[in-house]
Scaffold this motif. Structure first.
Motif, PDB file in Angstrom:
ATOM      1  N   PHE A 156       0.834  -1.209   0.000  1.00  0.00           N
ATOM      2  CA  PHE A 156       0.000   0.000   0.000  1.00  0.00           C
ATOM      3  C   PHE A 156       0.864   1.251   0.000  1.00  0.00           C
ATOM      4  CE2 PHE A 156      -2.589   3.151   2.439  1.00  0.00           C
ATOM      5  CZ  PHE A 156      -3.573   3.332   1.485  1.00  0.00           C
ATOM      6  N   LEU A 157       1.884   1.287   0.865  1.00  0.00           N
ATOM      7  CA  LEU A 157       2.771   2.442   0.911  1.00  0.00           C
ATOM      8  C   LEU A 157       3.518   2.605  -0.413  1.00  0.00           C
ATOM      9  CD1 LEU A 157       4.344   2.229   4.486  1.00  0.00           C
ATOM     10  CD2 LEU A 157       2.551   3.767   3.696  1.00  0.00           C
ATOM     11  N   GLY A 158       3.982   1.489  -0.974  1.00  0.00           N
ATOM     12  CA  GLY A 158       4.705   1.554  -2.234  1.00  0.00           C
ATOM     13  C   GLY A 158       3.858   2.125  -3.358  1.00  0.00           C
ATOM     14  N   LEU A 159       2.594   1.724  -3.420  1.00  0.00           N
ATOM     15  CA  LEU A 159       1.705   2.256  -4.454  1.00  0.00           C
ATOM     16  C   LEU A 159       1.509   3.756  -4.290  1.00  0.00           C
ATOM     17  CD1 LEU A 159      -1.010  -0.558  -4.638  1.00  0.00           C
ATOM     18  CD2 LEU A 159       0.682   0.025  -6.391  1.00  0.00           C
ATOM     19  N   MET A 160       1.360   4.209  -3.038  1.00  0.00           N
ATOM     20  CA  MET A 160       1.155   5.645  -2.798  1.00  0.00           C
ATOM     21  C   MET A 160       2.386   6.465  -3.171  1.00  0.00           C
ATOM     22  SD  MET A 160      -1.177   6.256   0.566  1.00  0.00           S
ATOM     23  CE  MET A 160      -0.050   5.471   1.721  1.00  0.00           C
ATOM     24  N   ILE A 161       3.558   5.842  -3.145  1.00  0.00           N
ATOM     25  CA  ILE A 161       4.784   6.570  -3.465  1.00  0.00           C
ATOM     26  C   ILE A 161       5.145   6.434  -4.941  1.00  0.00           C
ATOM     27  CG2 ILE A 161       7.264   6.739  -3.021  1.00  0.00           C
ATOM     28  CD1 ILE A 161       6.665   5.646  -0.179  1.00  0.00           C
ATOM     29  N   PHE A 162       5.214   5.185  -5.424  1.00  0.00           N
ATOM     30  CA  PHE A 162       5.762   4.947  -6.761  1.00  0.00           C
ATOM     31  C   PHE A 162       4.797   5.315  -7.891  1.00  0.00           C
ATOM     32  CE2 PHE A 162       8.434   1.912  -4.281  1.00  0.00           C
ATOM     33  CZ  PHE A 162       9.663   2.517  -4.569  1.00  0.00           C
ATOM     34  N   VAL A 163       3.489   5.178  -7.657  1.00  0.00           N
ATOM     35  CA  VAL A 163       2.547   5.562  -8.723  1.00  0.00           C
ATOM     36  C   VAL A 163       2.611   7.066  -8.983  1.00  0.00           C
ATOM     37  CG1 VAL A 163       0.125   5.687  -9.388  1.00  0.00           C
ATOM     38  CG2 VAL A 163       1.029   3.568  -8.418  1.00  0.00           C
ATOM     39  N   PRO A 164       2.526   7.936  -7.967  1.00  0.00           N
ATOM     40  CA  PRO A 164       2.686   9.376  -8.243  1.00  0.00           C
ATOM     41  C   PRO A 164       4.067   9.714  -8.802  1.00  0.00           C
ATOM     42  CG  PRO A 164       1.685   9.049  -6.093  1.00  0.00           C
ATOM     43  CD  PRO A 164       2.167   7.703  -6.546  1.00  0.00           C
ATOM     44  N   ALA A 165       5.098   8.994  -8.344  1.00  0.00           N
ATOM     45  CA  ALA A 165       6.448   9.254  -8.865  1.00  0.00           C
ATOM     46  C   ALA A 165       6.589   8.766 -10.296  1.00  0.00           C
ATOM     47  CB  ALA A 165       7.483   8.559  -7.984  1.00  0.00           C
TER      48      ALA A 165
END
Length: 233
Positions: A26-35
């Protein structure tokens, strides 16, 4: 909380494992998708340190204090009994997500704006915040994720509670302020600061509730003056 049966412990372990797997995803999606990139070493370092630390603490407590873990699993606005806390938790949750999303967007637009020594120091601050939280858990088995008072609960005034009345929030604020810097972001400090403001609102409302419902809490407030930082507030 009464002792758990083998079936209850087994079910709790299953829930914990699921959450420990879900959390970094969940945290990875919130970071890497916007990035819109996985070429983001600050995010990988942050996720690795945070996930490993939380997993270690959780598994330790699951073995030695499963009742505390069960309390911590009841989390979020829907788990709160006080309407004021439901609102506070809803706003805090949205702002918490914004910290990671803003950091990802900033990385996509500008790349890292924090030099690597600052990133490493921030990760050290994150770990320090998690250590404070661990000491809180060891001192107070009634540290629930919601504002409530259970039967038989008593005021805890040992360990970090001898210094400040809300040491878990102290550790959480340190972790929240360290997070955007650890992710190489400065704009992420804006939602992080707002999260910290909501934590202050939460603890003030929590003190009102505890003074009304937890025997001895008023006397404890008179004895331990500081809420978050000794000698400051």
């Amino acid at each position: 909380m009464p002792s758990m049966s083998d079936e209850e412990l087994k079910a709790l372990r299953g829930r914990v494992v699921k959450e420990l797997v879900r959390m970094p995803v969940f945290l990875g999606l919130m970071i890497f998708v916007p990035a819109w990139s996985v070429n983001y070493w600050e995010a990988w370092l942050y996720l690795g340190l945070f996930s490993a630390s939380v997993t270690g603490v959780t598994l330790h407590l699951l073995r030695y204090d499963p009742a505390l873990i069960a309390r911590r699993m009841e989390v979020g606005p829907a788990a709160e009994t006080e309407r004021s806390q439901q609102i506070i938790q809803g706003i805090t949750g949205a702002l918490s997500c914004a910290v990671f999303i803003v950091a990802g967007v900033e990385h996509r637009i500008h790349g890292s704006v924090v030099a690597w020594p600052g990133v490493l120091v921030a990760n050290g601050g994150l770990l320090m915040g998690l250590v404070i939280v661990l000491f809180v858990f060891r001192a107070n088995s009634y540290t629930a994720a919601t504002v409530r008072v259970e039967a038989g609960q008593q005021v805890v005034d040992v360990g970090p509670y001898a210094w400040v009345r809300h040491p878990m929030y102290s550790g959480s604020i340190l972790g929240y302020l360290a997070t955007p810097i650890a992710l190489g972001s400065l704009w992420g400090l804006v939602p992080a600061a707002l999260v910290c403001a909501m934590i202050v609102v939460r603890l003030l409302d929590e003190e009102r509730y505890l003074a009304k419902n937890l025997a001895g809490y008023e006397e404890y407030r008179r004895r331990v003056r500081w809420r978050l930082v000794p000698g400051v507030w």
